[in-house]
Design an enzyme around this catalytic site. Structure first.
Site, PDB file in Angstrom:
ATOM      1  CD1 TRP A  31      -2.098   2.206   1.305  1.00 52.95           C
ATOM      2  CD2 TRP A  31      -3.424   0.483   0.850  1.00 52.95           C
ATOM      3  NE1 TRP A  31      -3.363   2.704   1.132  1.00 52.95           N
ATOM      4  CE2 TRP A  31      -4.205   1.662   0.856  1.00 52.95           C
ATOM      5  CE3 TRP A  31      -4.051  -0.740   0.583  1.00 52.95           C
ATOM      6  CZ2 TRP A  31      -5.579   1.655   0.614  1.00 52.95           C
ATOM      7  CZ3 TRP A  31      -5.412  -0.739   0.348  1.00 52.95           C
ATOM      8  CH2 TRP A  31      -6.167   0.446   0.359  1.00 52.95           C
ATOM      9  CD  GLU A  67      -2.817  -7.074   5.707  1.00 56.83           C
ATOM     10  OE1 GLU A  67      -2.398  -6.068   5.101  1.00 56.83           O
ATOM     11  OE2 GLU A  67      -3.984  -7.169   6.140  1.00 56.83           O
ATOM     12  CB  CYS A  89       3.602   4.678   3.684  1.00 58.64           C
ATOM     13  SG  CYS A  89       2.963   6.338   3.436  1.00 58.64           S
ATOM     14  CB  VAL A  90      -0.702   4.335   7.814  1.00 59.59           C
ATOM     15  CG1 VAL A  90      -2.218   4.230   7.859  1.00 59.59           C
ATOM     16  CG2 VAL A  90      -0.074   2.975   8.082  1.00 59.59           C
ATOM     17  CB  THR A  95     -12.848   6.429   7.686  1.00 58.13           C
ATOM     18  OG1 THR A  95     -11.689   5.660   7.339  1.00 58.13           O
ATOM     19  CG2 THR A  95     -13.713   6.637   6.470  1.00 58.13           C
ATOM     20  CG  HIS A  97      -9.045   2.044   7.613  1.00 59.84           C
ATOM     21  ND1 HIS A  97      -7.795   1.733   7.147  1.00 59.84           N
ATOM     22  CD2 HIS A  97      -9.776   0.907   7.539  1.00 59.84           C
ATOM     23  CE1 HIS A  97      -7.779   0.460   6.795  1.00 59.84           C
ATOM     24  NE2 HIS A  97      -8.950  -0.064   7.019  1.00 59.84           N
ATOM     25  CG  PHE A 122       6.927   1.505  14.155  1.00 62.49           C
ATOM     26  CD1 PHE A 122       5.751   0.801  13.959  1.00 62.49           C
ATOM     27  CD2 PHE A 122       6.877   2.888  14.076  1.00 62.49           C
ATOM     28  CE1 PHE A 122       4.558   1.456  13.690  1.00 62.49           C
ATOM     29  CE2 PHE A 122       5.691   3.560  13.801  1.00 62.49           C
ATOM     30  CZ  PHE A 122       4.523   2.832  13.608  1.00 62.49           C
TER      31      PHE A 122
HETATM   32  C1  DLZ Z   1      -7.315  -0.285   3.726  1.00 60.41           C
HETATM   33  C2  DLZ Z   1      -6.113   0.560   3.873  1.00 60.41           C
HETATM   34  C3  DLZ Z   1      -6.229   1.970   3.878  1.00 60.41           C
HETATM   35  C4  DLZ Z   1      -7.534   2.685   3.728  1.00 60.41           C
HETATM   36  N1  DLZ Z   1      -5.156   2.752   3.975  1.00 60.41           N
HETATM   37  C5  DLZ Z   1      -3.936   2.172   4.094  1.00 60.41           C
HETATM   38  C6  DLZ Z   1      -2.775   2.978   4.202  1.00 60.41           C
HETATM   39  O1  DLZ Z   1      -2.792   4.217   4.161  1.00 60.41           O
HETATM   40  N2  DLZ Z   1      -1.580   2.340   4.351  1.00 60.41           N
HETATM   41  C7  DLZ Z   1      -1.469   0.965   4.407  1.00 60.41           C
HETATM   42  O2  DLZ Z   1      -0.352   0.446   4.563  1.00 60.41           O
HETATM   43  N3  DLZ Z   1      -2.564   0.193   4.284  1.00 60.41           N
HETATM   44  C8  DLZ Z   1      -3.772   0.754   4.123  1.00 60.41           C
HETATM   45  N4  DLZ Z   1      -4.886  -0.031   3.998  1.00 60.41           N
HETATM   46  C9  DLZ Z   1      -4.709  -1.511   3.915  1.00 60.41           C
HETATM   47  C10 DLZ Z   1      -4.600  -2.211   5.288  1.00 60.41           C
HETATM   48  O3  DLZ Z   1      -3.301  -2.022   5.850  1.00 60.41           O
HETATM   49  C11 DLZ Z   1      -4.826  -3.727   5.125  1.00 60.41           C
HETATM   50  O4  DLZ Z   1      -3.957  -4.239   4.138  1.00 60.41           O
HETATM   51  C12 DLZ Z   1      -6.261  -4.061   4.744  1.00 60.41           C
HETATM   52  O5  DLZ Z   1      -7.157  -3.477   5.644  1.00 60.41           O
HETATM   53  C13 DLZ Z   1      -6.471  -5.593   4.720  1.00 60.41           C
HETATM   54  O6  DLZ Z   1      -6.252  -6.144   6.018  1.00 60.41           O
END
Ligand code: DLZ
Length: 170
Positions: A31, A67, A89-90, A95, A97, A122
């Site tokens: 992601w 994961e 990277c999130v 939302t 989430h 981390f």
């Molecule tokens: C679903 C999701 C969302 C909305 N955003 C991110 C993100 O910014 N960064 C990231 O690494 N993963 C994201 N995911 C995917 C979740 O980490 C995960 O892979 C799914 O919810 C399936 O378990």
């Protein structure tokens, strides 16, 4: 504490132990791949620059940051590694989430390291915008992958110092 006060790639290379005899697992989230690939490049190049053998660096991919802990655990249980580096990277969305993923990943990674007596690093960017992530993945604030690799080397050296006989290894 804020990263705008410290470049993530800045460190004193003379204070870093040799990674020549160390073995690493790296787990990379797909992601935000543009970002995580830069983190991987930074981490991988840093390990090699400090003497790690490329044959002793095992790179595996997961769908998203959520994961990362479970894949890190799989690596710990199936490969002989001295440390696992988790890269992801999130980015904040509309939302909640973001909060759930960030806290689950941070807690998962910390617990894994404590339970296995093994450094689990981390290397996850948690930012409000893509721009902020780019700044920390080889941009103006350096590269968190470099920081994660340096942390891994330092923690393996600490572990070897405190447990020279390797009694804590399973
Ligand atoms: C679903 C999701 C969302 C909305 N955003 C991110 C993100 O910014 N960064 C990231 O690494 N993963 C994201 N995911 C995917 C979740 O980490 C995960 O892979 C799914 O919810 C399936 O378990």
């Amino acid at each position: 504490m804020a990263s705008n006060l410290k470049n993530l790639s800045a460190y004193d290379r003379h204070k870093i132990p040799s990674a020549a005899d160390m073995t690493f697992g790296i787990v990379v989230s797909e992601w935000n791949e543009e970002i995580t690939q830069s983190l991987l490049n930074g981490a991988y190049d840093t390990l090699v620059a400090h003497g790690a053998d490329e044959d002793n660096i095992f790179v595996h991919y997961v769908p998203g940051s959520f994961e990362l802990p479970s894949a890190a655990e799989l690596i710990i249980n199936t490969r002989e590694v001295d440390a696992v580096i988790c890269l992801g990277c999130v980015i904040q969305g509309e939302t909640r989430h973001f909060e759930f993923i960030c806290s689950a990943v941070a807690n998962g990674i910390m617990n894994l390291g404590v339970e296995n007596h093994l450094p689990v690093i981390f290397g996850v960017l948690t930012t409000n915008t893509l721009e902020q992530a780019k700044d920390r993945a080889g941009g103006k604030h350096g590269n968190k992958g470099v920081e994660a690799a340096v942390s891994a080397i330092k923690m393996v050296a600490l572990r070897n110092e405190l447990d020279p006989e390797g009694n804590l290894y399973y």
